[in-house]
Design a protein around this motif. Structure first.
Motif, PDB file in Angstrom:
ATOM      1  N   THR A 142       0.827  -1.212   0.000  1.00  0.00           N
ATOM      2  CA  THR A 142       0.000   0.000   0.000  1.00  0.00           C
ATOM      3  C   THR A 142       0.864   1.266   0.000  1.00  0.00           C
ATOM      4  O   THR A 142       0.690   2.131  -0.871  1.00  0.00           O
ATOM      5  CB  THR A 142      -0.983  -0.018   1.197  1.00  0.00           C
ATOM      6  OG1 THR A 142      -1.798  -1.180   1.070  1.00  0.00           O
ATOM      7  CG2 THR A 142      -1.856   1.213   1.228  1.00  0.00           C
ATOM      8  N   ARG A 167       0.162   5.798  12.271  1.00  0.00           N
ATOM      9  CA  ARG A 167       1.520   5.258  12.448  1.00  0.00           C
ATOM     10  C   ARG A 167       1.522   3.733  12.548  1.00  0.00           C
ATOM     11  O   ARG A 167       2.274   3.152  13.327  1.00  0.00           O
ATOM     12  CB  ARG A 167       2.172   5.866  13.681  1.00  0.00           C
ATOM     13  CG  ARG A 167       1.364   5.643  14.954  1.00  0.00           C
ATOM     14  CD  ARG A 167       2.090   6.117  16.184  1.00  0.00           C
ATOM     15  NE  ARG A 167       1.169   6.231  17.312  1.00  0.00           N
ATOM     16  CZ  ARG A 167       1.525   6.611  18.526  1.00  0.00           C
ATOM     17  NH1 ARG A 167       2.768   6.916  18.783  1.00  0.00           N
ATOM     18  NH2 ARG A 167       0.626   6.685  19.487  1.00  0.00           N
ATOM     19  N   SER A 168       0.650   3.087  11.762  1.00  0.00           N
ATOM     20  CA  SER A 168       0.629   1.617  11.817  1.00  0.00           C
ATOM     21  C   SER A 168       1.883   1.049  11.160  1.00  0.00           C
ATOM     22  O   SER A 168       2.538   1.705  10.347  1.00  0.00           O
ATOM     23  CB  SER A 168      -0.612   1.073  11.105  1.00  0.00           C
ATOM     24  OG  SER A 168      -0.485   1.259   9.712  1.00  0.00           O
ATOM     25  N   HIS A 190      -0.565  11.101  14.919  1.00  0.00           N
ATOM     26  CA  HIS A 190      -1.289   9.933  15.440  1.00  0.00           C
ATOM     27  C   HIS A 190      -2.335  10.407  16.443  1.00  0.00           C
ATOM     28  O   HIS A 190      -2.582  11.621  16.553  1.00  0.00           O
ATOM     29  CB  HIS A 190      -0.297   8.946  16.056  1.00  0.00           C
ATOM     30  CG  HIS A 190       0.730   9.610  16.903  1.00  0.00           C
ATOM     31  ND1 HIS A 190       0.458  10.041  18.171  1.00  0.00           N
ATOM     32  CD2 HIS A 190       2.008   9.981  16.622  1.00  0.00           C
ATOM     33  CE1 HIS A 190       1.534  10.621  18.653  1.00  0.00           C
ATOM     34  NE2 HIS A 190       2.487  10.599  17.730  1.00  0.00           N
ATOM     35  N   SER A 191      -2.888   9.467  17.198  1.00  0.00           N
ATOM     36  CA  SER A 191      -4.032   9.845  18.050  1.00  0.00           C
ATOM     37  C   SER A 191      -3.628  10.778  19.193  1.00  0.00           C
ATOM     38  O   SER A 191      -4.483  11.408  19.794  1.00  0.00           O
ATOM     39  CB  SER A 191      -4.711   8.591  18.605  1.00  0.00           C
ATOM     40  OG  SER A 191      -3.849   7.924  19.489  1.00  0.00           O
ATOM     41  N   VAL A 210      -5.802   6.324   8.764  1.00  0.00           N
ATOM     42  CA  VAL A 210      -6.289   6.391  10.134  1.00  0.00           C
ATOM     43  C   VAL A 210      -7.376   5.348  10.417  1.00  0.00           C
ATOM     44  O   VAL A 210      -7.395   4.718  11.471  1.00  0.00           O
ATOM     45  CB  VAL A 210      -6.877   7.807  10.418  1.00  0.00           C
ATOM     46  CG1 VAL A 210      -7.119   7.995  11.899  1.00  0.00           C
ATOM     47  CG2 VAL A 210      -6.002   8.906   9.878  1.00  0.00           C
ATOM     48  N   GLY A 211      -8.305   5.209   9.481  1.00  0.00           N
ATOM     49  CA  GLY A 211      -9.448   4.324   9.722  1.00  0.00           C
ATOM     50  C   GLY A 211     -10.586   5.029  10.438  1.00  0.00           C
ATOM     51  O   GLY A 211     -11.437   4.389  11.046  1.00  0.00           O
ATOM     52  N   VAL A 230      -5.694   6.876   2.216  1.00  0.00           N
ATOM     53  CA  VAL A 230      -5.561   5.410   2.273  1.00  0.00           C
ATOM     54  C   VAL A 230      -6.809   4.777   2.900  1.00  0.00           C
ATOM     55  O   VAL A 230      -7.112   3.608   2.665  1.00  0.00           O
ATOM     56  CB  VAL A 230      -4.297   5.021   3.085  1.00  0.00           C
ATOM     57  CG1 VAL A 230      -4.116   3.510   3.132  1.00  0.00           C
ATOM     58  CG2 VAL A 230      -3.047   5.663   2.493  1.00  0.00           C
ATOM     59  N   GLY A 231      -7.539   5.535   3.661  1.00  0.00           N
ATOM     60  CA  GLY A 231      -8.656   4.996   4.446  1.00  0.00           C
ATOM     61  C   GLY A 231      -9.742   4.329   3.614  1.00  0.00           C
ATOM     62  O   GLY A 231     -10.071   4.774   2.509  1.00  0.00           O
ATOM     63  N   ILE A 232     -10.259   3.250   4.148  1.00  0.00           N
ATOM     64  CA  ILE A 232     -11.433   2.594   3.544  1.00  0.00           C
ATOM     65  C   ILE A 232     -12.422   2.374   4.685  1.00  0.00           C
ATOM     66  O   ILE A 232     -12.194   1.522   5.543  1.00  0.00           O
ATOM     67  CB  ILE A 232     -11.078   1.231   2.908  1.00  0.00           C
ATOM     68  CG1 ILE A 232      -9.982   1.376   1.854  1.00  0.00           C
ATOM     69  CG2 ILE A 232     -12.316   0.583   2.297  1.00  0.00           C
ATOM     70  CD1 ILE A 232      -9.502   0.058   1.271  1.00  0.00           C
ATOM     71  N   THR A 275      -2.937  -1.298  -4.448  1.00  0.00           N
ATOM     72  CA  THR A 275      -2.344  -2.261  -3.512  1.00  0.00           C
ATOM     73  C   THR A 275      -2.159  -3.625  -4.180  1.00  0.00           C
ATOM     74  O   THR A 275      -1.088  -4.234  -4.080  1.00  0.00           O
ATOM     75  CB  THR A 275      -3.211  -2.352  -2.240  1.00  0.00           C
ATOM     76  OG1 THR A 275      -3.246  -1.051  -1.651  1.00  0.00           O
ATOM     77  CG2 THR A 275      -2.653  -3.339  -1.232  1.00  0.00           C
TER      78      THR A 275
HETATM   79  P1  NDP Z   1      -4.504   1.112  12.235  1.00  0.00           P
HETATM   80  O1  NDP Z   1      -5.787   1.048  12.981  1.00  0.00           O
HETATM   81  O2  NDP Z   1      -3.485   0.058  12.420  1.00  0.00           O
HETATM   82  O3  NDP Z   1      -3.803   2.517  12.597  1.00  0.00           O
HETATM   83  C1  NDP Z   1      -4.531   3.705  12.650  1.00  0.00           C
HETATM   84  C2  NDP Z   1      -3.632   4.853  13.004  1.00  0.00           C
HETATM   85  O4  NDP Z   1      -4.431   6.034  13.036  1.00  0.00           O
HETATM   86  C3  NDP Z   1      -2.980   4.729  14.379  1.00  0.00           C
HETATM   87  O5  NDP Z   1      -1.614   5.088  14.291  1.00  0.00           O
HETATM   88  C4  NDP Z   1      -3.754   5.717  15.257  1.00  0.00           C
HETATM   89  O6  NDP Z   1      -2.977   6.372  16.226  1.00  0.00           O
HETATM   90  C5  NDP Z   1      -4.185   6.752  14.229  1.00  0.00           C
HETATM   91  N1  NDP Z   1      -5.392   7.434  14.678  1.00  0.00           N
HETATM   92  C6  NDP Z   1      -6.560   6.877  15.105  1.00  0.00           C
HETATM   93  N2  NDP Z   1      -7.440   7.841  15.450  1.00  0.00           N
HETATM   94  C7  NDP Z   1      -6.807   9.022  15.246  1.00  0.00           C
HETATM   95  C8  NDP Z   1      -7.182  10.369  15.438  1.00  0.00           C
HETATM   96  N3  NDP Z   1      -8.389  10.702  15.906  1.00  0.00           N
HETATM   97  N4  NDP Z   1      -6.289  11.335  15.127  1.00  0.00           N
HETATM   98  C9  NDP Z   1      -5.068  11.023  14.648  1.00  0.00           C
HETATM   99  N5  NDP Z   1      -4.654   9.751  14.453  1.00  0.00           N
HETATM  100  C10 NDP Z   1      -5.519   8.763  14.757  1.00  0.00           C
HETATM  101  O7  NDP Z   1      -4.905   1.315  10.711  1.00  0.00           O
HETATM  102  P2  NDP Z   1      -4.181   0.907   9.339  1.00  0.00           P
HETATM  103  O8  NDP Z   1      -2.936   1.704   9.153  1.00  0.00           O
HETATM  104  O9  NDP Z   1      -4.117  -0.566   9.227  1.00  0.00           O
HETATM  105  O10 NDP Z   1      -5.288   1.402   8.294  1.00  0.00           O
HETATM  106  C11 NDP Z   1      -5.666   2.749   8.209  1.00  0.00           C
HETATM  107  C12 NDP Z   1      -6.765   2.879   7.175  1.00  0.00           C
HETATM  108  O11 NDP Z   1      -6.265   2.495   5.904  1.00  0.00           O
HETATM  109  C13 NDP Z   1      -7.986   1.986   7.422  1.00  0.00           C
HETATM  110  O12 NDP Z   1      -9.142   2.683   6.971  1.00  0.00           O
HETATM  111  C14 NDP Z   1      -7.744   0.798   6.519  1.00  0.00           C
HETATM  112  O13 NDP Z   1      -8.941   0.165   6.119  1.00  0.00           O
HETATM  113  C15 NDP Z   1      -7.068   1.448   5.365  1.00  0.00           C
HETATM  114  N6  NDP Z   1      -6.186   0.570   4.593  1.00  0.00           N
HETATM  115  C16 NDP Z   1      -6.322   0.582   3.243  1.00  0.00           C
HETATM  116  C17 NDP Z   1      -5.519  -0.193   2.455  1.00  0.00           C
HETATM  117  C18 NDP Z   1      -5.678  -0.100   0.973  1.00  0.00           C
HETATM  118  O14 NDP Z   1      -5.292  -1.004   0.268  1.00  0.00           O
HETATM  119  N7  NDP Z   1      -6.228   0.984   0.458  1.00  0.00           N
HETATM  120  C19 NDP Z   1      -4.526  -1.101   3.015  1.00  0.00           C
HETATM  121  C20 NDP Z   1      -4.392  -0.987   4.458  1.00  0.00           C
HETATM  122  C21 NDP Z   1      -5.216  -0.181   5.199  1.00  0.00           C
HETATM  123  P3  NDP Z   1      -2.311   5.592  17.499  1.00  0.00           P
HETATM  124  O15 NDP Z   1      -1.138   4.859  16.925  1.00  0.00           O
HETATM  125  O16 NDP Z   1      -1.930   6.706  18.401  1.00  0.00           O
HETATM  126  O17 NDP Z   1      -3.371   4.691  18.026  1.00  0.00           O
END
Ligand code: NDP
Length: 298
Positions: A142, A167-168, A190-191, A210-211, A230-232, A275
């Motif tokens: 991705t 920051r995943s 990040h959060s 972020v998600g 990137v979010g879905i 992806t």
């Molecule tokens: P994760 O849940 O693993 O990580 C989410 C990150 O967002 C964390 O670092 C978290 O911070 C941060 N976050 C959550 N809430 C907030 C907020 N209110 N403000 C700021 N930062 C925040 O998610 P992924 O990385 O796995 O996935 C992210 C998105 O991307 C999802 O929607 C997923 O579906 C999508 N995705 C899409 C793909 C594609 O092929 N298009 C592939 C992979 C993912 P903290 O670390 O502090 O908790």
């Protein structure tokens, strides 16, 4: 002003054509057919769709696709034993274990059991380390797809301010590393980030992973910035007749962001299609490296 829409679908289609061309050359010149094994544990509906699409795209590119389905109750030991078998199979150049895994299985243990050179998802700790230290590993699909689209749009990104929200290990962190390699000045949010809006407003490049549906507001986007969403997220909304319908939205408030950004990826049709295309590309790269064959240019 309305942003240019970055057409991830078209980009991915072109990349797939390029990969199919690579596969043709490998077959004709070396009799090499890259093979991708995908392991699916359980019956998660979204995972089933992803695996089906990966299988179909792999075959369309002329590669061998090996699908392994396991019951949700499968033990970690049984899964590890399948991974070990695939590690030793010379017809398999790429191994992908579809995440998430059932709760009783340790995901990190399974990912780190994959031979790093076959880890086409780029999640193995050795591949993360290689990316962080400038080595030659497998790069997560991705973020690599995002960088390809950014390079195509912006060319040289040296000195640009890039803000990555999220920051995943699978998206945010490798994305930061890749943009650092492109000489961007990288900020990871990040959060716990304070004043996220002010942080995003400084960005020439915004990557949202972020998600959380539409977390990044349109008025946070600096005029002319490039936005990669990137979010879905599947959300329920009522139509004019009051009927509830689900639709996909990203982590960026698209309708408003499109008025400020210079370019933006839509959801769906942006990062998502890239992806799988990059996964195919990674499988070709892995096959070439494992067999000592020079990777044909796309
Ligand atoms: P994760 O849940 O693993 O990580 C989410 C990150 O967002 C964390 O670092 C978290 O911070 C941060 N976050 C959550 N809430 C907030 C907020 N209110 N403000 C700021 N930062 C925040 O998610 P992924 O990385 O796995 O996935 C992210 C998105 O991307 C999802 O929607 C997923 O579906 C999508 N995705 C899409 C793909 C594609 O092929 N298009 C592939 C992979 C993912 P903290 O670390 O502090 O908790």
């Amino acid at each position: 002003m309305s942003a240019d829409v970055i057409d991830g679908k078209a980009f991915a289609a072109a990349l797939k054509v390029g990969v199919a061309g690579q596969v043709n050359i490998l077959k004709e010149k070396y009799g090499l057919i890259p093979g991708l094994a995908v392991v699916l544990v359980g019956e998660d509906p979204a995972s089933q769709v992803y695996v089906r699409n990966k299988n179909k795209s792999t075959k369309e590119a002329g590669m061998n696709s090996y699908e392994h389905r396991m019951e949700p109750s499968v033990s970690e030991a049984e899964l590890l034993s399948l991974v070990a078998e695939l590690n030793h199979d010379p017809a398999v150049h790429g191994i992908l274990v579809q995440l998430p895994l059932p709760k009783h299985i340790n995901e990190a243990a399974v990912i780190d059991a994959i031979a790093p050179e076959k880890d086409v998802d780029g999640f193995h700790v050795i591949n993360s380390g290689l990316l962080a230290t400038g080595g030659r590993g497998m790069v997560p699909c991705t973020p690599l797809g995002c960088v390809m689209m950014l390079k195509d749009r912006l060319g040289d990104m040296s000195g640009l301010n890039a803000v990555i929200v999220g920051r995943s290990n699978i998206v945010g962190k490798p994305m930061a590393q890749l943009l650092l390699n492109e000489n961007c000045t990288v900020t990871m949010a990040h959060s716990r980030t304070r004043e996220l809006d002010a942080v995003v407003r400084r960005a020439d490049i915004v990557v949202a992973a972020v998600g959380v549906p539409e977390l990044v507001k349109g008025n946070w986007i600096k005029p002319g910035a490039t936005v990669i969403d990137v979010g879905i997220n599947r959300v329920e909304k009522e139509d004019e007749q009051g009927v509830k319908k689900t639709r996909l939205v990203g982590d960026v408030e698209y309708d408003k962001a499109v008025q400020n950004a210079g370019a933006i990826t839509p959801v769906p049709g942006g990062v998502g299609p890239m992806t799988i295309a990059v996964l195919l590309k990674n499988t070709v790269t892995a096959a070439c490296r494992q067999t000592g064959v020079e990777e044909p240019e796309i």
